[in-house]
Scaffold this active site. Sequence first.
Site, PDB file in Angstrom:
ATOM      1  N   GLU A   1       3.599  14.879   1.737  1.00  0.00           N
ATOM      2  CA  GLU A   1       2.547  13.943   1.329  1.00  0.00           C
ATOM      3  C   GLU A   1       2.108  13.048   2.482  1.00  0.00           C
ATOM      4  OE1 GLU A   1       3.763  11.585  -2.031  1.00  0.00           O
ATOM      5  OE2 GLU A   1       4.610  13.321  -3.059  1.00  0.00           O
TER       6      GLU A   1
ATOM      7  N   HIS B   1      -5.808  -5.844  -2.821  1.00  0.00           N
ATOM      8  CA  HIS B   1      -6.685  -5.958  -1.660  1.00  0.00           C
ATOM      9  C   HIS B   1      -6.923  -7.406  -1.252  1.00  0.00           C
ATOM     10  CE1 HIS B   1      -8.778  -1.729  -1.678  1.00  0.00           C
ATOM     11  NE2 HIS B   1      -7.481  -1.679  -1.438  1.00  0.00           N
TER      12      HIS B   1
ATOM     13  N   HIS C   1       0.776   4.187  -2.842  1.00  0.00           N
ATOM     14  CA  HIS C   1       0.537   5.595  -2.516  1.00  0.00           C
ATOM     15  C   HIS C   1       1.700   6.474  -2.955  1.00  0.00           C
ATOM     16  CE1 HIS C   1      -3.008   5.591   0.492  1.00  0.00           C
ATOM     17  NE2 HIS C   1      -3.044   4.469  -0.223  1.00  0.00           N
TER      18      HIS C   1
ATOM     19  N   ARG D   1       0.828  -1.210   0.000  1.00  0.00           N
ATOM     20  CA  ARG D   1       0.000   0.000   0.000  1.00  0.00           C
ATOM     21  C   ARG D   1       0.862   1.260   0.000  1.00  0.00           C
ATOM     22  NH1 ARG D   1      -3.826   1.991   4.929  1.00  0.00           N
ATOM     23  NH2 ARG D   1      -4.832   3.751   3.880  1.00  0.00           N
TER      24      ARG D   1
ATOM     25  N   PRO E   1      -7.245   6.784  -5.089  1.00  0.00           N
ATOM     26  CA  PRO E   1      -8.675   6.529  -4.875  1.00  0.00           C
ATOM     27  C   PRO E   1      -9.010   6.396  -3.392  1.00  0.00           C
ATOM     28  CG  PRO E   1      -7.775   5.051  -6.558  1.00  0.00           C
ATOM     29  CD  PRO E   1      -6.607   5.722  -5.889  1.00  0.00           C
TER      30      PRO E   1
ATOM     31  N   GLY F   1       4.948   9.769  -9.048  1.00  0.00           N
ATOM     32  CA  GLY F   1       5.848   8.701  -9.467  1.00  0.00           C
ATOM     33  C   GLY F   1       6.502   7.980  -8.302  1.00  0.00           C
TER      34      GLY F   1
ATOM     35  N   SER G   1       8.704   9.939  -2.298  1.00  0.00           N
ATOM     36  CA  SER G   1       8.230  11.210  -1.754  1.00  0.00           C
ATOM     37  C   SER G   1       7.289  11.001  -0.573  1.00  0.00           C
ATOM     38  CB  SER G   1       7.533  12.035  -2.841  1.00  0.00           C
ATOM     39  OG  SER G   1       6.498  11.293  -3.463  1.00  0.00           O
TER      40      SER G   1
ATOM     41  N   ASN H   1      -3.144   9.411   3.776  1.00  0.00           N
ATOM     42  CA  ASN H   1      -1.882   8.720   4.091  1.00  0.00           C
ATOM     43  C   ASN H   1      -1.650   8.529   5.589  1.00  0.00           C
ATOM     44  OD1 ASN H   1      -1.073   8.372   1.421  1.00  0.00           O
ATOM     45  ND2 ASN H   1       0.030  10.324   1.347  1.00  0.00           N
TER      46      ASN H   1
END
Length: 331
Positions: free
Chosen positions: A88, A194, A66, A62, A164, A72, A76, A94
């Site tokens: 971020e 998932h 993210h 995950r 999403p 990209g 980050s 997050n």
Amino acid sequence: MVAMVSPSSLFLILLFLSIPFSECNLTTDYYKNSCPQLENIIRETVTSKYISVPAAAAGTLRLFFHDCMVGGCDASVLISSNPFTKAERDADINLALPGDAFDVIVRAKTALELSCPGIVSCADILALATRNFVSMAGGPVYTVMLGRKDSLESNISSVEGNIPRANTTMDEIIRMFESKNFTVGEMVALSGAHTIGFSHCKEFAYRLFGYSRSTPTDPSYHPKFSAALKTLCANYKNDSDMAAFNDPMTPSKFDNMYYQNLKRGMGLLESDNGLLRHPRTNHFVDLYAFNQTAFSNDFARAIEKLSLSGIKTGNQGEVRRKCDAFNTFQT
């Protein structure tokens, strides 16, 4: 005599030819001479974490997703906010990224800095750790190209609209992925991530307790599944840590059970259920629910493509000394 090319090799050749020039600087043996112990260190670190915390597999996958979806695959998302900018990592979507996922990257980076200081980027560490975790959970072994640099920026404002949410409509998700050059089929295959991991009750509680005035519970849920979720999540407002497995049947195994569950009315999130309902995605759900090999192959190809998304090379980035801070903020 004409040499034959295997389908997997042909895919990699076509993928290589289709990517921007900066990404062509990546190779599978980028650190062969500069850090020959890389693979061993990653393997040992990931194995140790997986044995102690199996859920770290889903968490790291995950975290990688993210990262790659916002600007990209450049690490980050690992940056902590500093006095000059909110990173971020502090975006609300997050905040629930698991600490064990960050921890395994920190542990690998620490070991690599002792073995070959200043050589291996955090972006490459995250890509390799994700691959190893997926494999350990029973998923496909796929190719990871190396040579990414770490980003020089991380801004909280970049996150919204690129990842999403649990209640994002399928049309919006399709547009989100298409804007990043992913096909609908690749999006459905990546959604199969998932098959491992969990989601907090607050992400889907509205489907259980407040779906509509006339129908409190989303009728798309199988009645027994929704009843079990109501019991599990009854106290979710007072306990934000309450969560349910994304795949309650084989929660720690990377397989195609996720898609089979969708067809049984056991799609935990509204975005999961949308895959079954949307005319552009439902036939992929049918395929993957029936064919484990098709899912494994398509997931491998899709995540290989994702891993090359928006990468930084050369002076576009740096090799951080610590993964949570830019080198200019380190002493």
